[in-house]
Design a protein around this motif. Structure first.
Motif, PDB file in Angstrom:
ATOM      1  N   ASN A 164       1.909  -9.697  -4.254  1.00  0.00           N
ATOM      2  CA  ASN A 164       3.242  -9.112  -4.488  1.00  0.00           C
ATOM      3  C   ASN A 164       4.343 -10.026  -3.973  1.00  0.00           C
ATOM      4  O   ASN A 164       5.295 -10.329  -4.659  1.00  0.00           O
ATOM      5  CB  ASN A 164       3.363  -7.766  -3.767  1.00  0.00           C
ATOM      6  CG  ASN A 164       2.532  -6.664  -4.435  1.00  0.00           C
ATOM      7  OD1 ASN A 164       2.021  -6.857  -5.543  1.00  0.00           O
ATOM      8  ND2 ASN A 164       2.379  -5.552  -3.758  1.00  0.00           N
ATOM      9  N   SER A 165       4.188 -10.433  -2.683  1.00  0.00           N
ATOM     10  CA  SER A 165       5.334 -11.059  -2.014  1.00  0.00           C
ATOM     11  C   SER A 165       5.037 -12.443  -1.459  1.00  0.00           C
ATOM     12  O   SER A 165       5.916 -13.107  -0.945  1.00  0.00           O
ATOM     13  CB  SER A 165       5.758 -10.172  -0.834  1.00  0.00           C
ATOM     14  OG  SER A 165       4.648 -10.058   0.073  1.00  0.00           O
ATOM     15  N   ALA A 207      10.978   0.691   9.647  1.00  0.00           N
ATOM     16  CA  ALA A 207      10.128   1.222   8.570  1.00  0.00           C
ATOM     17  C   ALA A 207       8.961   0.282   8.279  1.00  0.00           C
ATOM     18  O   ALA A 207       7.982   0.679   7.645  1.00  0.00           O
ATOM     19  CB  ALA A 207      10.965   1.420   7.312  1.00  0.00           C
ATOM     20  N   HIS A 208       9.051  -0.945   8.778  1.00  0.00           N
ATOM     21  CA  HIS A 208       7.937  -1.881   8.583  1.00  0.00           C
ATOM     22  C   HIS A 208       6.737  -1.576   9.454  1.00  0.00           C
ATOM     23  O   HIS A 208       5.806  -2.362   9.537  1.00  0.00           O
ATOM     24  CB  HIS A 208       8.409  -3.324   8.770  1.00  0.00           C
ATOM     25  CG  HIS A 208       8.998  -3.894   7.522  1.00  0.00           C
ATOM     26  ND1 HIS A 208       9.516  -5.165   7.445  1.00  0.00           N
ATOM     27  CD2 HIS A 208       9.150  -3.354   6.281  1.00  0.00           C
ATOM     28  CE1 HIS A 208       9.937  -5.392   6.211  1.00  0.00           C
ATOM     29  NE2 HIS A 208       9.744  -4.297   5.500  1.00  0.00           N
ATOM     30  N   GLY A 255       2.628   0.650   5.944  1.00  0.00           N
ATOM     31  CA  GLY A 255       2.082  -0.123   4.833  1.00  0.00           C
ATOM     32  C   GLY A 255       1.765  -1.574   5.174  1.00  0.00           C
ATOM     33  O   GLY A 255       1.504  -1.914   6.323  1.00  0.00           O
ATOM     34  N   LYS A 256       1.804  -2.384   4.132  1.00  0.00           N
ATOM     35  CA  LYS A 256       1.400  -3.780   4.351  1.00  0.00           C
ATOM     36  C   LYS A 256       2.016  -4.710   3.321  1.00  0.00           C
ATOM     37  O   LYS A 256       2.592  -4.258   2.333  1.00  0.00           O
ATOM     38  CB  LYS A 256      -0.126  -3.862   4.306  1.00  0.00           C
ATOM     39  CG  LYS A 256      -0.758  -3.471   2.971  1.00  0.00           C
ATOM     40  CD  LYS A 256      -2.267  -3.243   3.090  1.00  0.00           C
ATOM     41  CE  LYS A 256      -2.998  -4.520   3.374  1.00  0.00           C
ATOM     42  NZ  LYS A 256      -3.064  -5.432   2.210  1.00  0.00           N
ATOM     43  N   ALA A 257       1.899  -5.994   3.601  1.00  0.00           N
ATOM     44  CA  ALA A 257       2.294  -7.004   2.634  1.00  0.00           C
ATOM     45  C   ALA A 257       1.043  -7.392   1.846  1.00  0.00           C
ATOM     46  O   ALA A 257      -0.060  -7.433   2.379  1.00  0.00           O
ATOM     47  CB  ALA A 257       2.865  -8.215   3.353  1.00  0.00           C
ATOM     48  N   HIS A 258       1.234  -7.619   0.539  1.00  0.00           N
ATOM     49  CA  HIS A 258       0.118  -7.965  -0.344  1.00  0.00           C
ATOM     50  C   HIS A 258       0.407  -9.350  -0.921  1.00  0.00           C
ATOM     51  O   HIS A 258       1.436  -9.515  -1.586  1.00  0.00           O
ATOM     52  CB  HIS A 258      -0.005  -6.964  -1.486  1.00  0.00           C
ATOM     53  CG  HIS A 258       0.017  -5.526  -1.043  1.00  0.00           C
ATOM     54  ND1 HIS A 258       1.183  -4.869  -0.701  1.00  0.00           N
ATOM     55  CD2 HIS A 258      -0.980  -4.619  -0.883  1.00  0.00           C
ATOM     56  CE1 HIS A 258       0.893  -3.613  -0.368  1.00  0.00           C
ATOM     57  NE2 HIS A 258      -0.410  -3.427  -0.455  1.00  0.00           N
ATOM     58  N   LEU A 281      16.760   0.383  10.982  1.00  0.00           N
ATOM     59  CA  LEU A 281      16.288   0.514   9.597  1.00  0.00           C
ATOM     60  C   LEU A 281      14.966  -0.235   9.396  1.00  0.00           C
ATOM     61  O   LEU A 281      14.043   0.259   8.741  1.00  0.00           O
ATOM     62  CB  LEU A 281      17.362  -0.021   8.643  1.00  0.00           C
ATOM     63  CG  LEU A 281      17.200   0.284   7.167  1.00  0.00           C
ATOM     64  CD1 LEU A 281      17.171   1.787   6.881  1.00  0.00           C
ATOM     65  CD2 LEU A 281      18.310  -0.383   6.355  1.00  0.00           C
ATOM     66  N   TRP A 312      14.096   2.557  -0.708  1.00  0.00           N
ATOM     67  CA  TRP A 312      14.961   1.514  -0.141  1.00  0.00           C
ATOM     68  C   TRP A 312      15.385   0.531  -1.245  1.00  0.00           C
ATOM     69  O   TRP A 312      16.570   0.205  -1.375  1.00  0.00           O
ATOM     70  CB  TRP A 312      14.250   0.823   1.028  1.00  0.00           C
ATOM     71  CG  TRP A 312      14.271  -0.664   1.154  1.00  0.00           C
ATOM     72  CD1 TRP A 312      13.172  -1.493   1.145  1.00  0.00           C
ATOM     73  CD2 TRP A 312      15.415  -1.539   1.355  1.00  0.00           C
ATOM     74  NE1 TRP A 312      13.575  -2.803   1.323  1.00  0.00           N
ATOM     75  CE2 TRP A 312      14.931  -2.854   1.441  1.00  0.00           C
ATOM     76  CE3 TRP A 312      16.779  -1.311   1.452  1.00  0.00           C
ATOM     77  CZ2 TRP A 312      15.779  -3.963   1.629  1.00  0.00           C
ATOM     78  CZ3 TRP A 312      17.627  -2.399   1.633  1.00  0.00           C
ATOM     79  CH2 TRP A 312      17.119  -3.711   1.723  1.00  0.00           C
ATOM     80  N   ARG A 341       9.331   2.279   0.419  1.00  0.00           N
ATOM     81  CA  ARG A 341       9.901   1.010  -0.018  1.00  0.00           C
ATOM     82  C   ARG A 341      10.690   1.179  -1.316  1.00  0.00           C
ATOM     83  O   ARG A 341      11.779   0.597  -1.467  1.00  0.00           O
ATOM     84  CB  ARG A 341       8.805  -0.049  -0.196  1.00  0.00           C
ATOM     85  CG  ARG A 341       9.384  -1.427  -0.454  1.00  0.00           C
ATOM     86  CD  ARG A 341       8.368  -2.528  -0.420  1.00  0.00           C
ATOM     87  NE  ARG A 341       9.065  -3.820  -0.400  1.00  0.00           N
ATOM     88  CZ  ARG A 341       8.799  -4.821  -1.243  1.00  0.00           C
ATOM     89  NH1 ARG A 341       7.836  -4.670  -2.146  1.00  0.00           N
ATOM     90  NH2 ARG A 341       9.473  -5.953  -1.176  1.00  0.00           N
ATOM     91  N   PRO A 398       3.832   4.616   2.109  1.00  0.00           N
ATOM     92  CA  PRO A 398       4.592   3.391   2.331  1.00  0.00           C
ATOM     93  C   PRO A 398       5.312   2.873   1.085  1.00  0.00           C
ATOM     94  O   PRO A 398       6.496   2.537   1.132  1.00  0.00           O
ATOM     95  CB  PRO A 398       3.518   2.395   2.809  1.00  0.00           C
ATOM     96  CG  PRO A 398       2.488   3.258   3.454  1.00  0.00           C
ATOM     97  CD  PRO A 398       2.444   4.503   2.622  1.00  0.00           C
ATOM     98  N   GLU A 410      15.284 -11.573   0.808  1.00  0.00           N
ATOM     99  CA  GLU A 410      14.042 -12.348   0.810  1.00  0.00           C
ATOM    100  C   GLU A 410      13.472 -12.386   2.219  1.00  0.00           C
ATOM    101  O   GLU A 410      14.229 -12.281   3.192  1.00  0.00           O
ATOM    102  CB  GLU A 410      14.339 -13.767   0.305  1.00  0.00           C
ATOM    103  CG  GLU A 410      14.787 -13.788  -1.154  1.00  0.00           C
ATOM    104  CD  GLU A 410      14.937 -15.203  -1.656  1.00  0.00           C
ATOM    105  OE1 GLU A 410      15.983 -15.804  -1.383  1.00  0.00           O
ATOM    106  OE2 GLU A 410      13.992 -15.702  -2.274  1.00  0.00           O
TER     107      GLU A 410
END
Ligand code: HEM
Ligand code: 2NW
Length: 289
Positions: free
Chosen positions: A179-180, A169-170, A173-176, A166, A46, A43, A39, A141
């Protein structure tokens, strides 16, 4: 001016790089809650391409400028340093490979090794100096809705259909949170490339919640899944929703359309001479490895 690709090696050489990346992915598959490096490599491919601006052909994947700290430390790219570090050993093993080719080939390898579509990949990107690093602020964002997403991708001339394809692709993986400022999904193993992103978006119940960073995200408690506001926008906007439904019902169509728009994304701003043919890579599995 467009950049002209300069192909210097043949497909067997690039298959060797592919195999080195794919083998290392297998060796380090417990990374990040068992998601592995796939993942974050996708990213990274991209983000190095998403800096492109059609108006002056600045940014984009050609010059490999992500290797410089100004681009690498873009706050919207937090966490991608893991992908960069993963690729450092590959960079050393194949010094002839440009960084632009390395970063994009990393994404292509990851997609194929996670059972995604075959991505025909063209080589020949040439490193550019630090003076060519694009300004921060060109990446999107996650906080906003459909109008924001649509106007953001106008910079790539992407249609509604291309944007929806496009963003599939989500599924990876994951959001952390660190990170975000977003967090989840909390299941492990979101490392298979499929059309599940659309299926989940359509079929599950999404509850808006303020997360621990104070950001609104959409959660499904039963499955432990989440959607960013920009993900959920694809469900809210009737023009996007049409394509979400198409891809939820037809994985082959999703694979075909994703391949086209992802290739456009990683090749924006580059002119490939006609003799510079795409390389088609075999997966490790197809090679009996
Ligand atoms: C509206 C456009 C987009 C926005 C706002 C967005 C935003 C985000 C955010 C906030 C994260 C979580 C990062 C973290 O916390 O570690 C993320 C992860 C990710 N994004 Fe996107 N993204 C967008 C488009 C894309 C595109 C076009 C691709 C690829 C074609 C992509 C691939 C990924 C992947 C694979 C991850 C998971 C990374 C990991 O597990 O470490 N995203 N994105
Ligand atoms: N797995 C994901 C889901 Br499911 C939904 N949205 C995402 C946004 C960024 C990264 C991962 C995801």
């Amino acid at each position: 001016a467009l950049h002209t690709a300069q192909q210097e090696k043949n497909s067997e050489d690039y298959q060797e790089v592919y195999n080195a990346i794919a083998t290392k992915m297998r060796e380090e598959k417990d990374f990040d809650n068992n998601n592995g490096y796939g993942p974050v490599l996708v990213r990274l491919s991209w983000h190095v391409s998403g800096t492109w601006d059609k108006r002056d052909n600045s940014g984009g994947s050609f010059g490999g400028t992500y290797r410089f700290k100004k681009e690498m430390n873009d706050p919207l790219s937090r966490g991608l340093q893991n992908g960069f570090k993963f690729l450092e050993s590959i960079d050393k093993q194949f010094p002839w490979l440009s960084h632009g080719d390395l970063f994009t080939l990393g994404g292509v390898t990851a997609i194929q090794e996670m059972q995604g579509p075959k991505i025909p990949w063209r080589s020949g990107r040439v490193d550019e100096p630090e003076s060519m690093v694009p300004d921060n602020g060109r990446l999107p964002e996650p906080h906003y809705g459909a109008d924001y997403v649509r106007s953001y991708y106008e910079r790539f001339n992407f249609t509604d259909q291309e944007v929806v394809a496009l963003l599939g692709a989500h599924v990876l993986g994951k959001a952390h949170l660190k990170n975000s400022g977003y967090d989840g999904p909390w299941d492990d193993e979101s490392n298979i490339f499929s059309n599940a992103f659309y299926d989940n978006l359509l079929k599950l119940k999404w509850t808006p919640e303020i997360n621990d960073a104070g950001n609104k995200q959409y959660d499904n408690k039963e499955k432990g899944y989440m959607m960013l506001p920009t993900d959920y926008a694809l469900f809210q906007d009737p023009k996007y929703l049409k394509y979400v439904k198409a891809y939820a019902n037809d994985q082959d169509l999703f694979f075909k359309d994703f391949t086209k728009v992802y290739t456009k994304l990683i090749e924006n701003g580059i002119e490939f001479p006609k003799e510079n043919k795409p390389h088609l890579f075999k997966t490790l599995k197809e090679q009996g490895k």
